[in-house]
Design a protein around this motif. Structure first.
Motif, PDB file in Angstrom:
ATOM      1  N   CYS A 171     -30.427   9.010  15.137  1.00 41.44           N
ATOM      2  CA  CYS A 171     -29.493   7.928  15.463  1.00 41.44           C
ATOM      3  C   CYS A 171     -29.769   7.365  16.854  1.00 41.44           C
ATOM      4  O   CYS A 171     -29.871   6.148  17.041  1.00 41.44           O
ATOM      5  CB  CYS A 171     -28.061   8.436  15.360  1.00 41.44           C
ATOM      6  SG  CYS A 171     -26.802   7.262  15.881  1.00 41.44           S
ATOM      7  N   SER A 174     -33.231   5.615  16.969  1.00 35.52           N
ATOM      8  CA  SER A 174     -33.182   4.299  16.323  1.00 35.52           C
ATOM      9  C   SER A 174     -32.491   3.284  17.218  1.00 35.52           C
ATOM     10  O   SER A 174     -32.930   2.131  17.335  1.00 35.52           O
ATOM     11  CB  SER A 174     -32.449   4.403  14.980  1.00 35.52           C
ATOM     12  OG  SER A 174     -33.066   5.340  14.138  1.00 35.52           O
ATOM     13  N   SER A 178     -34.283   0.068  19.044  1.00 33.42           N
ATOM     14  CA  SER A 178     -33.785  -1.266  18.722  1.00 33.42           C
ATOM     15  C   SER A 178     -33.447  -2.088  19.962  1.00 33.42           C
ATOM     16  O   SER A 178     -33.407  -3.318  19.896  1.00 33.42           O
ATOM     17  CB  SER A 178     -32.550  -1.157  17.829  1.00 33.42           C
ATOM     18  OG  SER A 178     -31.478  -0.541  18.516  1.00 33.42           O
ATOM     19  N   SER A 203     -38.537  12.988  11.117  1.00 34.05           N
ATOM     20  CA  SER A 203     -38.415  12.543   9.725  1.00 34.05           C
ATOM     21  C   SER A 203     -39.314  13.370   8.808  1.00 34.05           C
ATOM     22  O   SER A 203     -38.897  13.798   7.720  1.00 34.05           O
ATOM     23  CB  SER A 203     -38.765  11.058   9.614  1.00 34.05           C
ATOM     24  OG  SER A 203     -37.929  10.275  10.436  1.00 34.05           O
ATOM     25  N   SER A 288     -30.183   7.348   6.131  1.00 29.62           N
ATOM     26  CA  SER A 288     -29.339   6.145   6.037  1.00 29.62           C
ATOM     27  C   SER A 288     -28.168   6.229   6.997  1.00 29.62           C
ATOM     28  O   SER A 288     -27.828   5.239   7.667  1.00 29.62           O
ATOM     29  CB  SER A 288     -28.832   5.979   4.596  1.00 29.62           C
ATOM     30  OG  SER A 288     -29.891   5.855   3.690  1.00 29.62           O
ATOM     31  N   ILE A 291     -29.474   5.766  10.706  1.00 32.66           N
ATOM     32  CA  ILE A 291     -29.862   4.388  11.019  1.00 32.66           C
ATOM     33  C   ILE A 291     -28.644   3.470  11.013  1.00 32.66           C
ATOM     34  O   ILE A 291     -28.549   2.541  11.837  1.00 32.66           O
ATOM     35  CB  ILE A 291     -30.929   3.907  10.016  1.00 32.66           C
ATOM     36  CG1 ILE A 291     -32.207   4.737  10.199  1.00 32.66           C
ATOM     37  CG2 ILE A 291     -31.237   2.435  10.203  1.00 32.66           C
ATOM     38  CD1 ILE A 291     -33.298   4.432   9.210  1.00 32.66           C
ATOM     39  N   ALA A 294     -27.022   3.844  14.252  1.00 32.64           N
ATOM     40  CA  ALA A 294     -27.805   3.166  15.280  1.00 32.64           C
ATOM     41  C   ALA A 294     -27.503   1.664  15.290  1.00 32.64           C
ATOM     42  O   ALA A 294     -27.397   1.038  16.354  1.00 32.64           O
ATOM     43  CB  ALA A 294     -29.293   3.408  15.059  1.00 32.64           C
TER      44      ALA A 294
END
Length: 303
Positions: A171, A174, A178, A203, A288, A291, A294
């Motif tokens: 989290c 990401s 970003s 991951s 999921s 992200i 995030a």
């Protein structure tokens, strides 16, 4: 099983090498950024440009000054050794856990083929041989279940911490990726590359755990199908003789078939604490969820 041993060795070498490479790059990125910063300062002909020795891979406190070359070198080497030690230890635990999962998968496949082709590969000629081979299969299944139970009791808490840690770190990674402003300079590119490698490592680690746990779940359910598909009833009635001994052996064979079938109907489930069942669905949900969080953090930061 030779394929399992080969795959486990490949996984150990690849995963340990990847982890060590990641630590080296993470630590030496500081030196790379320092070097490019000095080059830029020299190219601008800034007479006041000094070498900055205060940048280390990790934020720590030292009982000595790091403003000198010797103090900085001592601190950098200590941090590098500490990072390598913890990383190699974590990589060894991951390799051990994954290799045990691989062995369980391999043993379940061996048991499956031993059952489904018991009359051809095992070459059963008499009812005594059939009873003996089925008893070996029952013992084999018992051993696999015991190994799975021991691994579950040993790795349950670490896997719970691993899943929770991966959610938080993925989290944050990401979110940080970003908000990075993409520039064609060394600092931005090295930082983005390091975050991508860290994200990929977490991951891959979680995916491998969930993948083999899913394989164990499906293979454990296939054992019950293999029991019914092994043509044991044909083997019995083709080789039966009108003897009291044969009748007793038939009862034992039926008892072994029933025992193996009932036990195989309960799948082997690997969990990560009381909340996570390790599976590909869990992997999808965790990624999921991380992200999505995030994205929410990104929106909050923009507001």
């Amino acid at each position: 099983m030779e394929t399992v041993y080969k795959d486990s060795r490949i996984w150990q070498y690849v995963w340990t090498t990847f982890c060590v490479y990641g630590i080296f790059q993470w630590c030496f990125n500081t030196l790379i950024q320092k070097y490019y910063g000095q080059m830029e300062a020299l190219n601008t002909n800034d007479s006041n440009a000094d070498i900055d020795y205060n940048s280390l891979p990790y934020i720590t406190w030292q009982p000595w000054s790091i403003e000198t070359v010797k103090g900085y070198a001592y601190s950098f080497i200590i941090q590098l050794i500490g990072a390598l030690s913890s990383t190699v230890g974590a990589a060894c635990y991951d390799s051990l856990h994954i290799c045990i999962l691989m062995v369980i998968c391999g043993q379940l496949r061996c048991l499956y083929f031993s059952l489904i082709e018991i009359d051809t590969i095992v070459d059963v000629r008499t009812i005594e041989e059939l009873e003996m081979k089925l008893r070996c299969c029952v013992d084999h299944h018992t051993a696999v279940l015991q190994i799975s139970k021991d691994l579950e009791s040993f790795g349950n808490l670490p896997m719970f911490v691993q899943c929770l840690e991966n959610i938080i770190i993925i989290c944050l990674l990401s979110f940080e990726m970003s908000v990075i402003e993409i520039k064609m300079d060394s600092e931005s590119m090295t930082k983005l590359l390091s975050l991508l490698e860290y994200f990929s490592a977490l991951s891959i680690q979680l995916y491998i755990f969930c993948f083999y746990s899913t394989r164990i779940y499906s293979l454990s359910l296939q054992i019950a199908d293999a029991v019914y598909a092994c043509n044991w009833e044909i083997t019995i009635y083709d080789k039966i003789e009108s003897k009291e001994k044969d009748k007793q052996l038939i009862k034992k064979v039926k008892h072994l078939i029933l025992l193996l079938s009932l036990r195989a109907q309960k799948p082997i489930i690997m969990t990560g604490g009381p909340f996570y069942v390790l599976s590909l669905e869990t992997f999808k949900s965790i990624m999921s969820f991380a992200i999505s969080n995030a994205v929410i953090l990104r929106q909050l930061s923009e507001n």
